[in-house]
Design an enzyme around this catalytic site. Sequence first.
Site, PDB file in Angstrom:
ATOM      1  N   TYR A 128     -10.816  -7.366 -25.102  1.00  0.00           N
ATOM      2  CA  TYR A 128     -10.112  -6.638 -24.063  1.00  0.00           C
ATOM      3  C   TYR A 128     -11.191  -6.133 -23.080  1.00  0.00           C
ATOM      4  CZ  TYR A 128      -9.236  -1.682 -23.710  1.00  0.00           C
ATOM      5  OH  TYR A 128      -9.359  -0.493 -22.742  1.00  0.00           O
ATOM      6  N   PHE A 174       1.219  -0.931   6.295  1.00  0.00           N
ATOM      7  CA  PHE A 174       2.559  -1.757   4.926  1.00  0.00           C
ATOM      8  C   PHE A 174       3.233  -0.431   4.363  1.00  0.00           C
ATOM      9  CE2 PHE A 174       3.793  -2.873   1.390  1.00  0.00           C
ATOM     10  CZ  PHE A 174       4.532  -4.258   1.581  1.00  0.00           C
ATOM     11  N   ASP A 175       4.184  -0.330   4.169  1.00  0.00           N
ATOM     12  CA  ASP A 175       4.766   0.903   3.517  1.00  0.00           C
ATOM     13  C   ASP A 175       4.667   1.165   2.520  1.00  0.00           C
ATOM     14  OD1 ASP A 175       6.213  -0.805   2.025  1.00  0.00           O
ATOM     15  OD2 ASP A 175       8.045  -0.828   2.306  1.00  0.00           O
ATOM     16  N   ASP A 195      -6.476  -4.381   4.748  1.00  0.00           N
ATOM     17  CA  ASP A 195      -5.950  -4.896   3.629  1.00  0.00           C
ATOM     18  C   ASP A 195      -5.345  -6.268   3.530  1.00  0.00           C
ATOM     19  OD1 ASP A 195      -3.159  -5.012   1.881  1.00  0.00           O
ATOM     20  OD2 ASP A 195      -2.704  -3.739   3.479  1.00  0.00           O
ATOM     21  N   ALA A 227      -3.549  -9.402   2.229  1.00  0.00           N
ATOM     22  CA  ALA A 227      -2.375  -9.495   1.276  1.00  0.00           C
ATOM     23  C   ALA A 227      -2.045 -11.091   1.948  1.00  0.00           C
ATOM     24  CB  ALA A 227      -1.009  -8.650   1.503  1.00  0.00           C
ATOM     25  N   LYS A 243       0.967 -12.205  -2.885  1.00  0.00           N
ATOM     26  CA  LYS A 243       1.467 -12.561  -1.704  1.00  0.00           C
ATOM     27  C   LYS A 243       0.429 -13.909  -1.363  1.00  0.00           C
ATOM     28  CE  LYS A 243       3.539  -9.336  -1.112  1.00  0.00           C
ATOM     29  NZ  LYS A 243       2.300  -7.640  -0.234  1.00  0.00           N
ATOM     30  N   HIS A 265      16.613   2.708   0.526  1.00  0.00           N
ATOM     31  CA  HIS A 265      17.301   1.647   0.585  1.00  0.00           C
ATOM     32  C   HIS A 265      17.632   0.587  -0.579  1.00  0.00           C
ATOM     33  CE1 HIS A 265      12.462   1.113   1.375  1.00  0.00           C
ATOM     34  NE2 HIS A 265      13.052   0.077   0.613  1.00  0.00           N
TER      35      HIS A 265
HETATM   36  C1  LIG Z   1       3.119  -6.068  -0.471  1.00  0.00           C
HETATM   37  C2  LIG Z   1       1.928  -5.330  -0.324  1.00  0.00           C
HETATM   38  C3  LIG Z   1       0.989  -4.853  -0.355  1.00  0.00           C
HETATM   39  C4  LIG Z   1       1.426  -4.077  -1.239  1.00  0.00           C
HETATM   40  O1  LIG Z   1       1.452  -5.062  -2.558  1.00  0.00           O
HETATM   41  P1  LIG Z   1       2.382  -5.052  -3.941  1.00  0.00           P
HETATM   42  O2  LIG Z   1       1.752  -5.982  -5.328  1.00  0.00           O
HETATM   43  O3  LIG Z   1       3.518  -4.780  -3.425  1.00  0.00           O
HETATM   44  O4  LIG Z   1       1.252  -3.440  -4.416  1.00  0.00           O
HETATM   45  C5  LIG Z   1       0.318  -3.839   0.358  1.00  0.00           C
HETATM   46  N1  LIG Z   1       0.299  -4.607   1.766  1.00  0.00           N
HETATM   47  C6  LIG Z   1       0.233  -5.149   1.449  1.00  0.00           C
HETATM   48  C7  LIG Z   1       0.451  -6.174   3.915  1.00  0.00           C
HETATM   49  C8  LIG Z   1       1.504  -5.583   1.664  1.00  0.00           C
HETATM   50  O5  LIG Z   1       2.400  -7.452   2.138  1.00  0.00           O
END
Ligand SMILES: *Cc1c(COP(=O)(O)O)cnc(C)c1O
Length: 471
Positions: free
Chosen positions: A71, A123-124, A213, A215, A256, A447
């Site tokens: 834990y 990002f969305d 960010d 990713a 990613k 969507h």
């Molecule tokens: C996928 C992604 C996110 C969000 O991450 P999740 O793991 O899907 O919650 C944030 N920013 C970018 C650029 C992404 O590609």
Amino acid sequence: MKTIIEPFRTKVVEAIKFTTRSEREEILKKAGYNLFQIRAEDVMVDFLTDSGTSAMSSEQWAALMRGDESYAGCSSYFRFEEAVQQIFGFPIVIPVHQGRAAERLLFGELVKANHIVPSNTHFDTTRANIEFLGGEAIDLPCQEAKDFSSISPFKGNMDIEALRALLKAKAESIPFIMVTVTNNAVGGQPVSVENVREISQLARQFGKPLFIDAARFSENAYLVKLREPAYADKSIGYIAREMFGLADGCMMSAKKDGLANMGGFIALKDKALANSVRNRLIITEGFSTYGGLNGRDLETIAVGLREAMDEDYLCYRLAAAKYLASGLSAAGIPVVEPSGMHAVYIDAKKMLPLIEPRYLPGQRLVCELYLECGLRSCEIGTAMFGHTKADGSQEPARQELVRLALPRRVYGQSHYDYVIEACQLVQERSQSLVGMTIVSEPPLLRHFTARFSPLQPAKCKPLAAVGVTQK
Ligand SMILES: *Cc1c(COP(=O)(O)O)cnc(C)c1O
């Protein structure tokens, strides 16, 4: 050698279930013509997303067996922490279950109602988390990003002058600045180190933190190496350290470039901020040495982050994306240029010019590609970003794209050839395709669950008029 091979061998395989066109017609109809509503086993080639869909290496599977599920203070956390510190250079590492959890936790501390958060393009989920807190997410992409067919090395960059103007006008409402690498929303385009340096200078000048960010940090670093002359002979690790050294912290979805199926993290310098984020983490995600992940997940990310920086892997990944993009172009299919590394985008507005945007050309194309060959792709157009007006008609989105996202280390060249052939067959009958309407939709993120219906083809032309008369 001119031929670039996959820098791996197959050790485990997953069978693909083959379906016939008539089976797919039935499946699609049942799903309301929404590809998010069909079962993955009914998909033959799944290009829906590159998120969490990577194939793990034998080293990752081996590391997984080392997972320490204690834990508190599990040894897996310390291996994870060390990898993140080494690659990104931030001293504090907070694990989270995926990228959007990182956004919720960090923004929860920093974003207040009426705040403005600028980014090259949000990002969305990033945008949604800012808006959920009452803030405004502002996109400041560079001018080149707006033209899908322009060839420019760093179309992911932020518009520096626009950022300067925004800071001058509204500095007191801006809690921090963000930059997304690569810039997913404009087609996976890279951001140059020079651009991040300029953003960082402005951030310092106005006393604002800068968060990245991250990713797709290694894909971005590879494109920097190829396209930004100052870094041509530098390693991916060097480029990453250089870029992240300009920021105050980063958030990452490890689904990613972490080459993991789940996970993410926040990495920071500021101890006080990190402490408050950790408190939130403990309340909603889990203790600070696992953050909602299994010990074994932490292990696979620690290994995956390093594997994603391997230049043979990155070279192959770029080659695969280019192979698909140039195959489509050669077949006369309009794709967004230059192709990114994680996806190839088809311009559905150009490919199906007879279907007006309000009759969802992207959604039609996504359905048609599924019918043709069992391919699952993703509409990024009016179905995703448009909205239904009071009179029931559609307010179209700015663009009608179909994204073919490329899972990491999963598909080989014959899969790409198969997809190119299917796109070509659809292209050949593009003149006979008509649009779609929305039958039902939820209030938000429509969507994922909306149901669609194809318009009936009419014998007469112009086809666009079919949509108008049919309502
Ligand atoms: C996928 C992604 C996110 C969000 O991450 P999740 O793991 O899907 O919650 C944030 N920013 C970018 C650029 C992404 O590609």
